[in-house]
Structures are given as structure tokens and as C-alpha cells.
Design a protein around this motif. Structure first.
Motif, PDB file in Angstrom:
ATOM      1  N   GLN A  70       0.822  -1.206   0.000  1.00  0.00           N
ATOM      2  CA  GLN A  70       0.000   0.000   0.000  1.00  0.00           C
ATOM      3  C   GLN A  70       0.862   1.264   0.000  1.00  0.00           C
ATOM      4  O   GLN A  70       0.458   2.281  -0.542  1.00  0.00           O
ATOM      5  CB  GLN A  70      -0.943   0.004   1.208  1.00  0.00           C
ATOM      6  N   LYS A  71       2.050   1.188   0.606  1.00  0.00           N
ATOM      7  CA  LYS A  71       2.972   2.336   0.570  1.00  0.00           C
ATOM      8  C   LYS A  71       3.466   2.581  -0.844  1.00  0.00           C
ATOM      9  O   LYS A  71       3.697   3.719  -1.236  1.00  0.00           O
ATOM     10  CB  LYS A  71       4.160   2.099   1.503  1.00  0.00           C
ATOM     11  N   ILE A  72       3.640   1.506  -1.609  1.00  0.00           N
ATOM     12  CA  ILE A  72       4.132   1.635  -2.983  1.00  0.00           C
ATOM     13  C   ILE A  72       3.033   2.157  -3.900  1.00  0.00           C
ATOM     14  O   ILE A  72       3.248   3.070  -4.685  1.00  0.00           O
ATOM     15  CB  ILE A  72       4.660   0.273  -3.492  1.00  0.00           C
ATOM     16  N   SER A  73       1.838   1.557  -3.794  1.00  0.00           N
ATOM     17  CA  SER A  73       0.730   1.981  -4.647  1.00  0.00           C
ATOM     18  C   SER A  73      -0.588   1.526  -4.041  1.00  0.00           C
ATOM     19  O   SER A  73      -0.789   0.330  -3.820  1.00  0.00           O
ATOM     20  CB  SER A  73       0.864   1.398  -6.054  1.00  0.00           C
ATOM     21  N   LYS A  74      -1.486   2.457  -3.831  1.00  0.00           N
ATOM     22  CA  LYS A  74      -2.812   2.116  -3.311  1.00  0.00           C
ATOM     23  C   LYS A  74      -3.784   1.791  -4.446  1.00  0.00           C
ATOM     24  O   LYS A  74      -4.894   1.352  -4.189  1.00  0.00           O
ATOM     25  CB  LYS A  74      -3.367   3.250  -2.458  1.00  0.00           C
ATOM     26  N   SER A  75      -3.349   1.989  -5.684  1.00  0.00           N
ATOM     27  CA  SER A  75      -4.247   1.738  -6.811  1.00  0.00           C
ATOM     28  C   SER A  75      -4.181   0.305  -7.326  1.00  0.00           C
ATOM     29  O   SER A  75      -5.061  -0.117  -8.065  1.00  0.00           O
ATOM     30  CB  SER A  75      -3.940   2.706  -7.961  1.00  0.00           C
ATOM     31  N   VAL A  76      -3.164  -0.450  -6.920  1.00  0.00           N
ATOM     32  CA  VAL A  76      -3.036  -1.833  -7.377  1.00  0.00           C
ATOM     33  C   VAL A  76      -3.942  -2.725  -6.515  1.00  0.00           C
ATOM     34  O   VAL A  76      -3.806  -2.733  -5.286  1.00  0.00           O
ATOM     35  CB  VAL A  76      -1.573  -2.323  -7.291  1.00  0.00           C
ATOM     36  N   PRO A  77      -4.858  -3.460  -7.137  1.00  0.00           N
ATOM     37  CA  PRO A  77      -5.731  -4.349  -6.362  1.00  0.00           C
ATOM     38  C   PRO A  77      -4.932  -5.469  -5.688  1.00  0.00           C
ATOM     39  O   PRO A  77      -4.028  -6.046  -6.293  1.00  0.00           O
ATOM     40  CB  PRO A  77      -6.682  -4.930  -7.411  1.00  0.00           C
ATOM     41  N   LEU A  78      -5.266  -5.761  -4.440  1.00  0.00           N
ATOM     42  CA  LEU A  78      -4.629  -6.843  -3.697  1.00  0.00           C
ATOM     43  C   LEU A  78      -5.658  -7.930  -3.432  1.00  0.00           C
ATOM     44  O   LEU A  78      -6.747  -7.663  -2.940  1.00  0.00           O
ATOM     45  CB  LEU A  78      -4.083  -6.330  -2.364  1.00  0.00           C
ATOM     46  N   MET A  79      -5.303  -9.161  -3.752  1.00  0.00           N
ATOM     47  CA  MET A  79      -6.146 -10.322  -3.503  1.00  0.00           C
ATOM     48  C   MET A  79      -5.486 -11.120  -2.385  1.00  0.00           C
ATOM     49  O   MET A  79      -4.357 -11.581  -2.532  1.00  0.00           O
ATOM     50  CB  MET A  79      -6.259 -11.209  -4.746  1.00  0.00           C
ATOM     51  N   LEU A  80      -6.177 -11.262  -1.256  1.00  0.00           N
ATOM     52  CA  LEU A  80      -5.599 -11.930  -0.095  1.00  0.00           C
ATOM     53  C   LEU A  80      -6.347 -13.220   0.218  1.00  0.00           C
ATOM     54  O   LEU A  80      -7.565 -13.260   0.167  1.00  0.00           O
ATOM     55  CB  LEU A  80      -5.683 -11.030   1.138  1.00  0.00           C
ATOM     56  N   ARG A  81      -5.593 -14.258   0.567  1.00  0.00           N
ATOM     57  CA  ARG A  81      -6.201 -15.494   1.048  1.00  0.00           C
ATOM     58  C   ARG A  81      -6.093 -15.500   2.562  1.00  0.00           C
ATOM     59  O   ARG A  81      -5.052 -15.167   3.118  1.00  0.00           O
ATOM     60  CB  ARG A  81      -5.458 -16.709   0.491  1.00  0.00           C
ATOM     61  N   ALA A  82      -7.170 -15.855   3.216  1.00  0.00           N
ATOM     62  CA  ALA A  82      -7.161 -15.932   4.678  1.00  0.00           C
ATOM     63  C   ALA A  82      -7.613 -17.329   5.092  1.00  0.00           C
ATOM     64  O   ALA A  82      -8.493 -17.920   4.477  1.00  0.00           O
ATOM     65  CB  ALA A  82      -8.099 -14.889   5.268  1.00  0.00           C
ATOM     66  N   HIS A  83      -6.990 -17.850   6.153  1.00  0.00           N
ATOM     67  CA  HIS A  83      -7.337 -19.186   6.634  1.00  0.00           C
ATOM     68  C   HIS A  83      -8.637 -19.199   7.419  1.00  0.00           C
ATOM     69  O   HIS A  83      -9.416 -20.127   7.325  1.00  0.00           O
ATOM     70  CB  HIS A  83      -6.214 -19.741   7.518  1.00  0.00           C
ATOM     71  N   LYS A  84      -8.872 -18.157   8.207  1.00  0.00           N
ATOM     72  CA  LYS A  84     -10.082 -18.124   9.033  1.00  0.00           C
ATOM     73  C   LYS A  84     -10.534 -16.680   9.220  1.00  0.00           C
ATOM     74  O   LYS A  84      -9.806 -15.738   8.928  1.00  0.00           O
ATOM     75  CB  LYS A  84      -9.838 -18.802  10.376  1.00  0.00           C
ATOM     76  N   GLN A  85     -11.737 -16.513   9.722  1.00  0.00           N
ATOM     77  CA  GLN A  85     -12.334 -15.190   9.858  1.00  0.00           C
ATOM     78  C   GLN A  85     -11.470 -14.244  10.687  1.00  0.00           C
ATOM     79  O   GLN A  85     -11.322 -13.075  10.360  1.00  0.00           O
ATOM     80  CB  GLN A  85     -13.732 -15.300  10.480  1.00  0.00           C
ATOM     81  N   SER A  86     -10.876 -14.740  11.767  1.00  0.00           N
ATOM     82  CA  SER A  86     -10.071 -13.861  12.619  1.00  0.00           C
ATOM     83  C   SER A  86      -8.861 -13.309  11.876  1.00  0.00           C
ATOM     84  O   SER A  86      -8.372 -12.230  12.195  1.00  0.00           O
ATOM     85  CB  SER A  86      -9.630 -14.593  13.884  1.00  0.00           C
ATOM     86  N   ASP A  87      -8.362 -14.036  10.861  1.00  0.00           N
ATOM     87  CA  ASP A  87      -7.254 -13.518  10.049  1.00  0.00           C
ATOM     88  C   ASP A  87      -7.687 -12.273   9.283  1.00  0.00           C
ATOM     89  O   ASP A  87      -6.890 -11.369   9.061  1.00  0.00           O
ATOM     90  CB  ASP A  87      -6.771 -14.565   9.048  1.00  0.00           C
ATOM     91  N   LEU A  88      -8.952 -12.232   8.900  1.00  0.00           N
ATOM     92  CA  LEU A  88      -9.457 -11.099   8.126  1.00  0.00           C
ATOM     93  C   LEU A  88      -9.484  -9.830   8.954  1.00  0.00           C
ATOM     94  O   LEU A  88      -9.338  -8.733   8.433  1.00  0.00           O
ATOM     95  CB  LEU A  88     -10.863 -11.390   7.609  1.00  0.00           C
ATOM     96  N   ASP A  89      -9.677  -9.971  10.250  1.00  0.00           N
ATOM     97  CA  ASP A  89      -9.782  -8.816  11.128  1.00  0.00           C
ATOM     98  C   ASP A  89      -8.467  -8.060  11.264  1.00  0.00           C
ATOM     99  O   ASP A  89      -8.456  -6.897  11.636  1.00  0.00           O
ATOM    100  CB  ASP A  89     -10.269  -9.248  12.515  1.00  0.00           C
ATOM    101  N   ARG A  90      -7.362  -8.726  10.974  1.00  0.00           N
ATOM    102  CA  ARG A  90      -6.052  -8.100  11.141  1.00  0.00           C
ATOM    103  C   ARG A  90      -5.643  -7.226   9.968  1.00  0.00           C
ATOM    104  O   ARG A  90      -4.650  -6.541  10.027  1.00  0.00           O
ATOM    105  CB  ARG A  90      -4.990  -9.173  11.356  1.00  0.00           C
ATOM    106  N   VAL A  91      -6.393  -7.300   8.887  1.00  0.00           N
ATOM    107  CA  VAL A  91      -6.082  -6.492   7.702  1.00  0.00           C
ATOM    108  C   VAL A  91      -7.084  -5.365   7.625  1.00  0.00           C
ATOM    109  O   VAL A  91      -8.290  -5.595   7.645  1.00  0.00           O
ATOM    110  CB  VAL A  91      -6.145  -7.356   6.416  1.00  0.00           C
ATOM    111  N   ASP A  92      -6.581  -4.137   7.554  1.00  0.00           N
ATOM    112  CA  ASP A  92      -7.470  -2.997   7.421  1.00  0.00           C
ATOM    113  C   ASP A  92      -8.252  -3.109   6.120  1.00  0.00           C
ATOM    114  O   ASP A  92      -7.728  -3.508   5.092  1.00  0.00           O
ATOM    115  CB  ASP A  92      -6.666  -1.688   7.404  1.00  0.00           C
ATOM    116  N   LYS A  93      -9.510  -2.764   6.180  1.00  0.00           N
ATOM    117  CA  LYS A  93     -10.360  -2.826   5.001  1.00  0.00           C
ATOM    118  C   LYS A  93     -10.108  -1.580   4.140  1.00  0.00           C
ATOM    119  O   LYS A  93     -10.844  -0.616   4.187  1.00  0.00           O
ATOM    120  CB  LYS A  93     -11.830  -2.916   5.404  1.00  0.00           C
TER     121      LYS A  93
END
Length: 85
Positions: free
Chosen positions: A20-43
Motif C-alpha cells: 500500500q505504501k508503494i501503490s494504493k491503486s493496485v488491487p490486492l487479492m488476499l487469502r485468509a485461513h479463518k475469519q479472525s485472520d481477516l480482522d487483522r487487515v485494514d479494510k
């Protein structure tokens, strides 16, 4: 787009922060193992999170359809149509 499939949620967050520091315009696709993992990444904008169970379930569904007599292309098309419905 950049796909991030790191097993450690803390490292995933650090990777996302750096990208995100390099470019906020590039879409990021993230894989998460469980719901709690999702909470650690800012939306943030351009971040798409796919729970691991979902991708595994889709592959499993395709394989089941193939074993039931559908061709690989037919099974893929059926699963894809269900995702879009």
C-alpha cells in the motif's frame, strides 16, 4: 493485481502495508485461513479477501461434478455460474 497467499496473518498484514505504501491503486487479492485472520487487515480500497475454505470448497465442488460425469469444462462452468448467481 497482486495475490498474497502467505500462511502467517501477521506477515500478510506487513506485506499489505508495504504494498500500500508503494501503490494504493493496485488491487490486492488476499487469502485468509479463518475469519479472525481477516480482522487483522485494514479494510482498505482495492483489497479483496478470499477465505481459504471458499476456494477449497469450489475446487472440491468441481471435482465432485467431474466424478459425476461432467467434463472438466462443464464442471468449471457450473461452479463459476453458481458463484456469479
Amino acid at each position: 493485481a497482486i495475490v498474497v497467499t502467505v500462511d502467517d496473518p501477521k506477515i500478510t498484514k506487513r506485506v499489505v502495508d508495504q504494498l500500500q505504501k508503494i501503490s494504493k491503486s493496485v488491487p490486492l487479492m488476499l487469502r485468509a485461513h479463518k475469519q479472525s485472520d481477516l480482522d487483522r487487515v485494514d479494510k482498505k480500497n482495492n483489497i479483496y479477501i478470499v477465505p481459504e475454505y471458499l476456494s477449497a470448497s469450489l475446487v472440491l465442488a468441481e471435482k465432485v461434478l467431474e466424478r459425476c460425469g461432467y467434463t472438466e469444462d462443464e464442471a468449471h462452468s457450473i461452479v463459476k455460474n453458481q458463484q456469479e448467481a
